[in-house]
Design a protein around this motif. Sequence first.
Motif: not given
Length: 161
Positions: A35, A39, A42, A118-119
């Motif tokens: 994650a 993240y 991103s 990531a989420p």
Amino acid sequence: MLASSCAPLLTKRFGMKHLLVLSSFTTFIFQGFLAGYFYLDSVQFDLHSFKWVPVSCIVLYLCFFSIGLGPLPWAVMAEYYSPRIKAKGSALTASLCWLFTFLLTKFFPVVSLNLGPAPCFGVFSAFCVLSTLYTIWILPNTTGMSLDQIQRLLCGRNSYE
């Protein structure tokens, strides 16, 4: 496959509860790293030197899943259901397990494309934390107990009534 083949030996040596705690905690760690990696990716963080992280996390996740969370819930189910309801309870549990596995496999790509990986891995990591806490606080340790002793423990009885 190698990790899965080690599960019975490790279970015999350390017991199911300890192996489940280890497995769920380490899967939480590796899902959390995934994650975090996705993240950072991103938000355009330079991860060029860390391209090995996702593959390493997935391999380690699978190894630790294969020694605990993969095989042991089936053994726990076999121990905890009384003989009176074992067939129906096991069938219902297995059906729900495979239904959720199907739904996860079916919808992970869609959710990952819409929300990002990531989420998704963050949610997976959170569920691994819940699994760890459940195993520590609620799941009884049945190492060395007979089926009768386990059934009395689950019914809250320490002796025959």
